[in-house]
Design an enzyme around this catalytic site. Structure first.
Site, PDB file in Angstrom:
ATOM      1  N   GLU A   1       0.817  -1.144  -0.150  1.00  0.00           N
ATOM      2  CA  GLU A   1      -0.152  -0.007   0.009  1.00  0.00           C
ATOM      3  C   GLU A   1       0.834   1.276   0.015  1.00  0.00           C
ATOM      4  OE1 GLU A   1      -0.204  -2.630   2.114  1.00  0.00           O
ATOM      5  OE2 GLU A   1      -2.479  -3.201   2.169  1.00  0.00           O
TER       6      GLU A   1
ATOM      7  N   GLY B   1      20.556  -3.905 -19.812  1.00  0.00           N
ATOM      8  CA  GLY B   1      19.464  -5.041 -20.150  1.00  0.00           C
ATOM      9  C   GLY B   1      18.138  -4.714 -20.127  1.00  0.00           C
TER      10      GLY B   1
ATOM     11  N   HIS C   1      27.760  -7.668 -14.918  1.00  0.00           N
ATOM     12  CA  HIS C   1      27.581  -6.133 -14.400  1.00  0.00           C
ATOM     13  C   HIS C   1      27.189  -6.347 -12.956  1.00  0.00           C
ATOM     14  CE1 HIS C   1      25.169  -2.657 -13.726  1.00  0.00           C
ATOM     15  NE2 HIS C   1      24.232  -3.548 -13.134  1.00  0.00           N
TER      16      HIS C   1
ATOM     17  N   HIS D   1      18.867   5.703 -11.458  1.00  0.00           N
ATOM     18  CA  HIS D   1      17.718   5.575 -10.244  1.00  0.00           C
ATOM     19  C   HIS D   1      17.089   6.957 -10.120  1.00  0.00           C
ATOM     20  CE1 HIS D   1      20.729   2.641  -8.915  1.00  0.00           C
ATOM     21  NE2 HIS D   1      19.473   1.941  -8.799  1.00  0.00           N
TER      22      HIS D   1
ATOM     23  N   CYS E   1      22.771   0.858 -14.589  1.00  0.00           N
ATOM     24  CA  CYS E   1      22.477  -0.370 -14.247  1.00  0.00           C
ATOM     25  C   CYS E   1      21.080  -0.187 -15.368  1.00  0.00           C
ATOM     26  CB  CYS E   1      21.875  -0.093 -12.888  1.00  0.00           C
ATOM     27  SG  CYS E   1      21.049  -1.633 -12.187  1.00  0.00           S
TER      28      CYS E   1
HETATM   29  C1  LIG Z   1      18.817  -4.390  -9.419  1.00  0.00           C
HETATM   30  N1  LIG Z   1      18.188  -4.619  -8.285  1.00  0.00           N
HETATM   31  C2  LIG Z   1      17.496  -5.727  -8.029  1.00  0.00           C
HETATM   32  C3  LIG Z   1      17.485  -6.013  -6.536  1.00  0.00           C
HETATM   33  N2  LIG Z   1      17.002  -7.357  -6.418  1.00  0.00           N
HETATM   34  C4  LIG Z   1      16.255  -7.984  -6.947  1.00  0.00           C
HETATM   35  N3  LIG Z   1      15.751  -9.227  -6.731  1.00  0.00           N
HETATM   36  N4  LIG Z   1      16.169  -7.496  -8.349  1.00  0.00           N
HETATM   37  C5  LIG Z   1      16.452  -6.172  -8.682  1.00  0.00           C
HETATM   38  O1  LIG Z   1      16.391  -6.099 -10.018  1.00  0.00           O
HETATM   39  N5  LIG Z   1      18.306  -5.479  -5.622  1.00  0.00           N
HETATM   40  C6  LIG Z   1      19.083  -4.496  -6.011  1.00  0.00           C
HETATM   41  C7  LIG Z   1      18.507  -3.813  -7.289  1.00  0.00           C
HETATM   42  C8  LIG Z   1      17.301  -3.016  -6.614  1.00  0.00           C
HETATM   43  N6  LIG Z   1      16.413  -2.451  -7.913  1.00  0.00           N
HETATM   44  C9  LIG Z   1      15.168  -2.773  -7.866  1.00  0.00           C
HETATM   45  C10 LIG Z   1      14.720  -1.951  -9.160  1.00  0.00           C
HETATM   46  C11 LIG Z   1      13.426  -2.177  -9.542  1.00  0.00           C
HETATM   47  C12 LIG Z   1      12.555  -3.014  -8.629  1.00  0.00           C
HETATM   48  C13 LIG Z   1      11.094  -2.774  -9.082  1.00  0.00           C
HETATM   49  O2  LIG Z   1      10.834  -2.322  -9.909  1.00  0.00           O
HETATM   50  N7  LIG Z   1      10.250  -3.687  -8.379  1.00  0.00           N
HETATM   51  C14 LIG Z   1       9.033  -3.689  -8.726  1.00  0.00           C
HETATM   52  C15 LIG Z   1       8.278  -5.101  -8.669  1.00  0.00           C
HETATM   53  C16 LIG Z   1       8.974  -5.793  -9.763  1.00  0.00           C
HETATM   54  C17 LIG Z   1       7.823  -7.139 -10.122  1.00  0.00           C
HETATM   55  O3  LIG Z   1       8.308  -8.149  -9.895  1.00  0.00           O
HETATM   56  N8  LIG Z   1       6.707  -6.879 -10.613  1.00  0.00           N
HETATM   57  C18 LIG Z   1       5.864  -7.966 -11.039  1.00  0.00           C
HETATM   58  C19 LIG Z   1       4.399  -7.564 -10.339  1.00  0.00           C
HETATM   59  C20 LIG Z   1       3.937  -6.414 -11.138  1.00  0.00           C
HETATM   60  C21 LIG Z   1       2.797  -5.963 -10.397  1.00  0.00           C
HETATM   61  O4  LIG Z   1       2.888  -5.108  -9.239  1.00  0.00           O
HETATM   62  N9  LIG Z   1       1.435  -6.133 -10.397  1.00  0.00           N
HETATM   63  C22 LIG Z   1       0.487  -5.666 -10.022  1.00  0.00           C
HETATM   64  C23 LIG Z   1      -0.723  -5.581 -11.015  1.00  0.00           C
HETATM   65  C24 LIG Z   1      -0.364  -4.758 -12.093  1.00  0.00           C
HETATM   66  C25 LIG Z   1      -1.633  -4.051 -12.676  1.00  0.00           C
HETATM   67  O5  LIG Z   1      -2.756  -4.819 -12.794  1.00  0.00           O
HETATM   68  O6  LIG Z   1      -1.584  -3.175 -13.237  1.00  0.00           O
HETATM   69  C26 LIG Z   1       0.162  -6.187  -8.481  1.00  0.00           C
HETATM   70  O7  LIG Z   1       0.326  -7.452  -8.540  1.00  0.00           O
HETATM   71  O8  LIG Z   1      -0.588  -5.606  -7.948  1.00  0.00           O
HETATM   72  C27 LIG Z   1       5.876  -8.035 -12.386  1.00  0.00           C
HETATM   73  O9  LIG Z   1       6.344  -7.238 -13.199  1.00  0.00           O
HETATM   74  O10 LIG Z   1       5.054  -8.906 -13.047  1.00  0.00           O
HETATM   75  C28 LIG Z   1       8.265  -2.739  -8.032  1.00  0.00           C
HETATM   76  O11 LIG Z   1       6.990  -2.229  -8.447  1.00  0.00           O
HETATM   77  O12 LIG Z   1       8.663  -2.679  -6.762  1.00  0.00           O
HETATM   78  C29 LIG Z   1      13.045  -3.603  -7.653  1.00  0.00           C
HETATM   79  C30 LIG Z   1      14.596  -3.335  -7.263  1.00  0.00           C
HETATM   80  N1  HCS Z   2      19.984  -7.016 -16.461  1.00  0.00           N
HETATM   81  C1  HCS Z   2      19.537  -6.021 -15.190  1.00  0.00           C
HETATM   82  C2  HCS Z   2      20.548  -5.846 -14.261  1.00  0.00           C
HETATM   83  C3  HCS Z   2      20.242  -5.309 -13.173  1.00  0.00           C
HETATM   84  S1  HCS Z   2      21.198  -5.134 -11.954  1.00  0.00           S
HETATM   85  C4  HCS Z   2      18.849  -5.170 -15.584  1.00  0.00           C
HETATM   86  O1  HCS Z   2      19.130  -4.629 -16.760  1.00  0.00           O
HETATM   87  O2  HCS Z   2      17.767  -4.834 -15.079  1.00  0.00           O
HETATM   88 ZN    ZN Z   3      22.668  -3.307 -11.881  1.00  0.00          ZN
END
Ligand SMILES: CN1c2c(nc(N)[nH]c2=O)NC[C@@H]1CNc1ccc(C(=O)N[C@@H](CCC(=O)N[C@@H](CCC(=O)N[C@@H](CCC(=O)O)C(=O)O)C(=O)O)C(=O)O)cc1
Ligand code: HCS
Ligand code: ZN
EC number: 2.1.1.14
Length: 769
Positions: free
Chosen positions: A16, A434, A643, A696, A728
Site C-alpha cells: 500500500e 539489459g 554487471h 535511479h 544499471c
Molecule cells: C537491480 N536490483 C534488484 C535487486 N534485487 C532483485 N531481486 N532484483 C533487482 O532487480 N536488488 C538491487 C536492485 C534493486 N533495484 C530494484 C529495481 C526495481 C525494482 C522494481 O521495479 N520492483 C517492482 C516489482 C517488480 C515485479 O516483480 N513486478 C511484478 C508484479 C507487477 C505488479 O506489481 N503487478 C500488480 C498488478 C499490475 C496491474 O494490474 O496493473 C500487482 O500485482 O498488484 C511483475 O512485473 O510482474 C516494484 O514495483 O517494486 C526492484 C528492485
Molecule cells: N540486467 C539487469 C541488471 C540489473 S542489476 C537489468 O538491466 O535490470
Molecule cells: Zn545493476
C-alpha cells in the site's frame, strides 16, 4: 523475559505504501492522502504486534523511503544544495531521496548504497567539515505519540549516533566524520529529552557498526556517546542493538553503559559466550534467536538450548527474546499465500508468524508448553526428511566438477583479439545493462496473463511487438550492442526462480529494496535443476530482428542465491554451484542458438561478502568459482559480460579480475568515477564499462557531463578497453527520459571517438534536453 521486536516491514502487506508514494509522486493523490495511508499502516503494524503479545513494540521503524534518510532529516543533516526546499519538509525529503528537477532547480539525490549485506538500500548522509546539526524533524517523537494515542506504549527506534556517522560520507577533505560526534550528540540529547518528556521508557539505538573492526578512535566515540547519553538520561532504558554479524569486541561492547544489548544469535551464535562472560550484572541481554533475514521456521529445541545456557548465567528478568534483526527483510504474512504447497508452507514463517514464534518460545521457556515444542519438532523433522528437496542427479553433477569446468579455453588477450574480429565493434562501444522501462502496460499485461485473462500466445505476441520496437529504436539511436529489454521478466531473480526446479515463489512475499521498489525473493528450498532453456526464445527472437549483436541476458549464481530465501540445510556454496550449473547450460544453449555476447549479471557479488573479514577468503573463492563454472563453457569468440552495481570494489579487485569476464559494466556515476580508481590502480586487464549516468533518477544527463566522466575514465584506463553504458538497467525509468538519456549517451560516445575539440562542439549542439 520480555518479547522484544526490533522493527517491522512498512511497505504494506499489499504494498500500500509503495502505491501511495508512487501515486503521490505522479500527482495522482494529495499529501493528505499519502499521510493517511502511512498512518493506517503504522496503526495496523502496532495492532498486529500487540495482538501477537509483543512487549517491546518498535515505533519510528516506519519510513516513507528509508530510515537513514529519516535520521538525516531529524538531525538536520541536509546538504546545502537542498536549502531552498527547507520550508516544505516532505518535498525536501523526497528530493533528497530521488533528486529534484523542477522550478529551475536540478538537485541530485543523495548517494544510495546497500544496507550492510542485505538487498535493502539506504541514502548515504553527506557531511562537510563545518557540518552542523539541529533537531529539524521530530518524526520519532510524533510516531511515539501516535502510538500512545492508540493506547500502545512503543519503543522508539533510532540509528545510534556512531553508526549514523559511519553510515555517511565526508564530502570534503580534511576531517573524519567521527570528528562530528561532539556536534551531533546534543541533537540526540534533545531528541531523547523530547521522547522522555512524552513518556518513552525504552529507546532502541541501532549500532550495527559494532560488528565492524573497532579501532581505538571508534571505541572512544562509542564510549563517549553512550556515557553522554547515560549521564543525561539515567532513567531511560537504552537498548543497544547490533545485528548481522558477531560483535568485533564483545568485552568492550558488553561494558558500554546501556540498559540492554541485542545480539544476533542466528548469524553469530558463537559470540554469546564472550558477551555473557563480560556482561555487567545490571545489563540485560536481548537474544536475537528468530531469523530476521530468512523465512524458515526455527528449531525451538535449539533456541531453548541457547536460552537455557543464558539462564545459567543471568536471571530471567534480564533476558529479552527477539528476532535477530528488524523484520524489514522478510515478507509480511505467510497466511496470505494461497498457492504455496501446504508441505512447503509448514516449514516457513514470515514477519507475522515470527512474532507468534516469539510468543511460542516464551511459553515453552516460562510455562513449559510441550505441545508447541512437539508441533515445531514435527515440522523440523518433516523438512529434514522430505523427498521434495533432494535430486541425486544434481548432487552427482556437482561432485564431478573439475578445474577445467571453470576455465575459458584461452587467456583474455587472445579472446579479446578473436572477439574484436568477430564483433567488429567501435572504440567506446555503447550498450545498456539489459532492462528497458517496465511500463504499467507491461506489468498489466503480465498481471492479465497470470490471471488467465490473456492467453500465453496473446501475451507473448504483445511482448514480441514491444521487443521489436525496442530493437528498431536501439538501432536508430546508434547503440552498438543491443538488448532485448527483459520485458518478459517480473524481476531478474524471480524470473529464473520461476523456471528452475528447487525454487518456489510467493504471491505477496514482497520485501522493500529501496524507496517504493520491492522484490519478491523466490524460496530456494531444494536441489536446483534446469529442465528446459529459460531465455533462449526471447534472445533469439530479438537477434533475428537485427544484424547488430544482441546480448543474451542472465542472472549469475551468486546473485540468484543472494536475492533468494535460501535453504539453510547445506552450505551456501553447494547451492550456488547447483545454480551455476543451470546457468552454464543456459549460456551454452544461447551460444548454440547464435548469441555472440552473453551477460551474466552479478550485482550481488559484493553484497554477498561476509561482514567480518576473516570470512572473506572462503566466500570469494567459491563466489568466483561459481561464476566461472557458469561462464566458462563457451568458445573464445563468445564475449562474456558481467554487471555489478552499488559496489565498493577496492577490497575485492583481485577476485573480480579472477572472474575473468571479457567485459564488466559497473555503477560509477553517482561517485563521479571514483569507483574506477580501484580498477585503474589494479591495472584491471579486461574490458570495462563504467556507468556514465545514474538510472535511479529521472534526470536526463547532458552530453557534456557524460563526456567529462568518460574523459576521467580514459585517464584511468586504456580507451580500447572502455565501454559506454548507464549504471544499471532501465526498468524503473519512463520512456521519454530513457530515450533522451541514451541519445545523449550515444552522442557522448561519438564525441569520445572523434576526440578533437571542434567535433565536440558540433555534436553538443544536437543534445536532447
Ligand atoms: C537491480 N536490483 C534488484 C535487486 N534485487 C532483485 N531481486 N532484483 C533487482 O532487480 N536488488 C538491487 C536492485 C534493486 N533495484 C530494484 C529495481 C526495481 C525494482 C522494481 O521495479 N520492483 C517492482 C516489482 C517488480 C515485479 O516483480 N513486478 C511484478 C508484479 C507487477 C505488479 O506489481 N503487478 C500488480 C498488478 C499490475 C496491474 O494490474 O496493473 C500487482 O500485482 O498488484 C511483475 O512485473 O510482474 C516494484 O514495483 O517494486 C526492484 C528492485
Ligand atoms: N540486467 C539487469 C541488471 C540489473 S542489476 C537489468 O538491466 O535490470
Ligand atoms: Zn545493476
Amino acid at each position: 523475559m520480555l518479547k522484544n521486536n526490533l522493527g517491522y516491514p512498512r511497505i504494506g502487506a499489499k504494498r500500500e505504501l509503495k502505491k501511495a508514494c508512487e501515486h503521490f509522486w505522479a500527482g495522482k493523490i494529495s499529501e493528505k492522502d499519502l499521510l493517511l495511508t502511512a498512518k493506517n499502516l503504522r496503526k495496523l503494524n502496532w495492532l498486529t504486534q500487540q495482538e501477537a503479545g509483543i512487549d517491546l513494540i518498535p515505533s519510528n521503524d516506519f519510513s516513507f523511503y528509508d530510515q537513514v534518510l529519516d535520521m538525516s532529516l531529524m538531525l538536520g543533516a541536509t546538504p546545502e544544495r537542498f536549502a531552498s526546499l527547507a520550508n516544505d519538509p516532505l518535498t525536501l525529503y523526497f528530493a533528497m531521496a530521488r533528486g529534484y528537477q523542477q522550478d529551475g532547480l536540478d538537485l541530485k539525490a543523495l548517494e544510495m548504497t546497500k544496507w550492510f549485506d542485505t538487498n535493502y538500500h539506504y541514502l548515504v548522509p553527506e557531511f562537510t567539515a563545518n557540518q552542523s546539526f539541529e533537531l529539524f524533524s521530530t518524526k520519532a517523537v510524533d510516531e511515539f505519540l501516535e502510538s500512545k494515542a492508540l493506547g500502545i506504549h512503543t519503543k522508539p527506534v533510532l540509528i545510534g549516533p556512531v553508526s549514523y556517522l559511519l553510515l555517511g560520507k565526508e564530502k570534503e577533505e580534511g576531517f573524519h566524520r567521527l570528528d562530528l560526534l561532539d556536534r551531533l550528540l546534543p541533537v540526540y540529547k534533545e531528541l531523547l529529552t523530547r521522547l522522555s518528556e512524552q513518556g518513552a521508557t525504552w529507546v532502541q539505538l541501532d549500532e550495527p557498526y559494532l560488528t565492524a573492526h573497532l579501532d581505538p578512535s571508534t571505541k572512544f566515540a562509542y564510549q563517549k556517546a553512550y556515557k553522554t547519553l547515560r549521564d543525561a538520561f539515567p532513567e531511560l532504558k537504552i537498548l543497544l542493538a547490533s545485528y548481522f554479524a558477531e560483535l568485533d569486541d564483545p568485552e568492550f561492547t558488553a561494558q558500554l553503559p546501556v540498559c540492554a544489548i541485542h545480539l544476533d544469535l542466528v548469524r553469530a551464535p558463537q559470540q554469546l559466550e564472550a558477551v555473557l562472560h563480560h556482561l555487567p550484572k545490571e545489563t540485560s541481554l536481548s537474544l536475537g534467536v528468530i531469523d530476521g533475514r530468512n523465512i524458515w521456521k526455527p528449531d525451538y529445541q535449539k533456541v531453548q538450548a541457547i536460552v537455557n545456557k543464558v539462564l545459567k548465567k543471568i536471571d530471567e528478568q534480564r533476558i529479552l527474546l527477539a528476532p535477530s534483526c528488524s523484520l524489514l527483510h522478510v515478507p509480511y504474512d505467510l497466511d496470505a499465500e494461497e498457492a504455496l504447497s501446504p508441505k512447503l508452507k509448514q516449514w516457513l514463517s514470515f514477519a507475522k508468524q515470527k512474532l507468534h514464534e516469539l510468543n511460542d518460545l516464551h511459553r515453552i521457556l516460562t510455562q513449559n508448553d510441550t505441545t508447541s515444542l512437539q508441533q515445531n519438532q514435527k515440522c523440523i523433522e518433516d523438512r529434514a526428511r522430505s523427498v521434495l528437496i533432494h535430486r541425486s542427479k544434481v548432487k552427482e553433477r556437482v561432485s564431478k566438477l573439475t578445474e577445467k569446468d571453470s576455465q575459458r579455453e584461452s587467456a583474455f588477450d587472445r579472446r579479446q583479439a578473436l572477439q574484436k574480429e568477430a564483433l567488429q565493434l567501435p572504440l567506446f562501444s555503447t550498450t545498456t545493462i539489459g532492462s528497458f522501462p517496465q511500463t504499467p502496460e507491461i506489468r498489466k499485461l503480465r498481471a492479465q496473463f497470470k490471471k488467465q485473462q490473456l492467453s500465453e500466445s496473446q501475451y507473448e505476441e504483445k511482448l514480441q511487438q514491444l521487443t521489436q520496437e525496442l530493437i528498431s529504436w536501439q538501432e536508430e539511436a546508434g547503440l552498438d550492442v543491443l538488448v532485448h529489454g527483459e520485458y518478459e521478466r517480473n524481476d531478474m531473480v524471480e524470473y529464473f526462480g520461476e523456471q528452475l526446479e528447487g525454487f518456489a515463489f510467493t504471491q505477496y512475499g514482497w520485501v522493500q529494496s529501496y524507496g517504493s521498489r520491492c522484490v519478491k525473493p523466490p524460496v530456494l528450498f531444494g536441489d536446483v535443476e534446469r529442465t528446459a532453456p529459460m531465455t533462449v526464445k526471447w534472445s533469439t527472437f530479438a537477434q533475428s530482428l537485427t544484424n547488430k549483436p544482441v546480448k543474451g541476458m542472465l542472472t549469475g549464481p551468486v546473485t540468484i542465491l543472494q536475492w533468494s530465501f535460501v535453504r539453510d540445510d547445506q552450505p551456501r556454496e553447494t547451492t550456488a554451484t547447483q545454480i551455476a550449473l543451470a546457468i552454464r547450460d543456459e549460456v551454452r544453449d544461447l551460444e548454440q542458438a547464435g548469441i555472440r555476447v552473453i551477460q551474466i549479471d552479478e550485482p550481488a557479488f559484493r553484497e554477498g561478502l561476509p561482514l567480518r573479514k576473516e570470512h572473506w577468503r572462503h566466500y570469494l573463492d567459491w563466489a568466483v568459482k561459481v561464476f566461472k563454472v557458469a561462464s566458462s563453457g563457451v568458445e573464445d569468440q563468445t564475449q562474456i559480460h558481467t554487471h555489478m552495481c552499488y559496489s565498493e570494489f577496492n577490497d575485492v579487485m583481485e577476485d573480480i579480475a579472477a572472474m575473468d569476464a571479457d567485459v564488466i559494466t559497473i555503477e560509477t556515476s553517482r561517485s563521479q568515477m571514483e569507483l574506477l580508481d580501484a580498477f585503474s590502480d589494479f591495472h584491471y586487464p579486461n574490458e570495462i564499462g563504467p556507468g556514465v549516468y545514474d538510472i535511479h533518477s529521472p534526470r536526463v544527463p547532458t552530453v557534456e557531463e557524460m563526456v567529462e566522466l568518460l574523459e576521467k575514465a580514459q585517464q584511468k584506463l586504456p580507451a580500447e578497453n572502455l565501454w559506454v553504458n548507464p549504471d544499471c538497467g532501465l526498468k524503473t525509468r519512463k520512456w521519454p527520459e530513457t530515450q533522451q538519456a541514451l541519445t545523449n549517451m550515444v552522442l557522448a560516445a561519438k564525441i569520445m571517438r572523434k576526440a578533437p575539440q571542434e567535433n565536440r562542439q558540433s555534436l553538443q549542439n544536437q543534445e536532447v534536453n
